[in-house]
Scaffold this active site. Structure first.
Site, short mmCIF file in Angstrom:
data_model
loop_
_atom_site.label_atom_id
_atom_site.label_comp_id
_atom_site.label_asym_id
_atom_site.label_seq_id
_atom_site.Cartn_x
_atom_site.Cartn_y
_atom_site.Cartn_z
CB CYS A 121 -2.42 -5.10 6.52
SG CYS A 121 -1.85 -3.54 6.73
CD GLU B 213 -1.66 0.12 3.71
OE1 GLU B 213 -1.11 0.86 4.27
OE2 GLU B 213 -2.14 -0.63 3.76
CG HIS C 84 -1.98 -7.44 10.53
ND1 HIS C 84 -1.01 -6.96 9.61
CD2 HIS C 84 -2.47 -6.53 10.74
CE1 HIS C 84 -1.00 -5.27 9.88
NE2 HIS C 84 -2.11 -4.92 9.82
#
Length: 390
Positions: free
Chosen positions: A111, A79, A233
């Site tokens: 993400c 990103e 994550h």
């Protein structure tokens, strides 16, 4: 046929800021950053490194004469893209001197993008068993100095080779997926810093984890007890801990303690680096694989991927025989051990030195950076990437 992760590489630049010192400089108690957020150090990105160069420095660790010519697809999750049209994967393919007759594509969904790349790579290999796919996640997390998001910045890249008969992890079927159009985090085209609703995003992260884990268990008729560990994550490491604790009532106390123990191994590297955005989940996985003393072949690891905006996925991978020998633990640890601490003023200067979003010519401080791949600057609106030989 088994398909999964055959090799893993990791790169982050050689500078960091100490989070306890940053807290004091921001008139906060160090415990707010060290414990409340769960971060000890934060990577600082020089203007010689961007998403492309960091991806190249990570991928270079796992590409050699044995696998180079078998790579026929490059999937680049980021990103922090450098162009609204041209794929970062094209630059990467050129820097790594890969074959010209391959596909190279950039993927974007906050993400989550690297996970999308891994799943696409898996399907590609199932259709083309002799293929190997290079998947990378590379990002710079920027919220700005003196902002609420500053302690959750960072940057770096994780690269993987996805192949048949993988040496590290075989990806299982099926996975569980959930998507919703929400505004918890976004990065406007006119800004280099992200916009985030932190509390809302944290709530959605946990909700997406619960939804995808529940769906996965329903699909597979499995339970949390089947997993040796769950990796997350990690935009900041406390976030993953909150999510894990939210489901520990689904298993017994002994197994819950096991999952908490393995989680601590999985966040060691992220505590030292900060937020990698697309690569964060896989830095967590790498940290578990390198640091845990309890993993054995045949054990299953759950992986939760989340990308704001939002998209989430939960899937499971199985450790392969002698997986430890396929991971260059010493080299990976060396990336972190060889870094240099910056003072707060030096960190702020480096943070503010990023190449601006203009068409002006620009020259970076490339004499400071010893990385193999680096950004020399911009000339005539074109980025100048360099590769050091030797």
């Amino acid at each position: 046929m088994k398909v999964g992760i055959d090799r893993i590489g990791f790169y982050t630049p050689r500078w960091y800021v100490d989070m306890a010192k940053l807290a004091k400089a921001r008139h906060e108690e160090p415990g707010k950053y060290l414990i409340g957020i769960g971060q000890s150090k934060q990577a600082v990105i020089p203007n010689t490194q961007d998403a492309v160069t960091m991806a190249a420095n990570a991928a270079d660790q796992i590409i050699n004469d044995n696998n180079r010519d078998q790579i026929d697809l490059v999937l680049f999750g980021t990103e922090s893209g450098i162009d609204n049209s041209k794929s970062a994967a094209i630059y990467l393919q050129h820097l790594l001197q890969l074959r010209a007759d391959i596909q190279s594509v950039e993927l974007k969904q906050a993400c989550y993008a690297m996970t999308a790349g891994i799943q696409l790579a898996k399907d590609h290999v199932l259709a083309h068993p002799a293929s190997k796919v290079l998947v990378v996640g590379s990002d710079i997390a920027r919220y700005g100095l003196h902002t609420a998001g500053e302690p959750t910045q960072g940057g770096g890249a994780v690269a993987m080779i996805i192949s048949a008969d993988p040496k590290i992890l075989a990806i299982e079927e099926p996975s569980a997926h959930y998507t919703a159009d929400i505004m918890d985090f976004w990065r406007p085209l006119y800004a280099t810093e992200a916009v985030v609703d932190g509390k809302y995003s944290s709530q959605e992260y946990i909700d997406f984890f619960d939804r995808t884990l529940t769906e996965y268990q329903t699909k597979t008729k499995s339970s949390l007890a089947d997993l040796q560990a769950v990796v997350f994550h990690l935009p900041y490491t406390k976030m993953g801990l909150k999510a894990l604790k939210s489901v520990l009532n689904r298993t017994d106390e002994l197994h819950a303690n096991q999952l908490l123990r393995e989680f601590e191994y999985s966040r060691i590297f992220s505590r030292e680096v900060g937020n990698l955005y697309t690569g964060s989940l896989y830095l967590s996985l790498l940290s578990l694989l390198v640091n845990s003393e309890n993993l054995k072949s045949g054990q299953k690891i759950g992986l939760f991927s989340y990308g704001s905006g939002a998209e989430g996925e939960f899937y499971v991978a199985t450790l392969q025989t002698n997986f430890q020998t396929a991971i260059e633990s010493g080299s990976i640890k060396k990336v972190l051990e060889d870094r240099e601490e910056l003072s707060i003023s030096e960190y702020e200067t480096m943070f503010n030195s990023q190449m601006p979003l203009t068409d002006d010519n620009f020259v970076t401080n490339d004499k400071l950076d010893s990385a193999k791949f680096y950004l020399a600057g911009q000339k005539d609106q074109q980025r100048l990437y360099q590769r050091r030989e030797g």
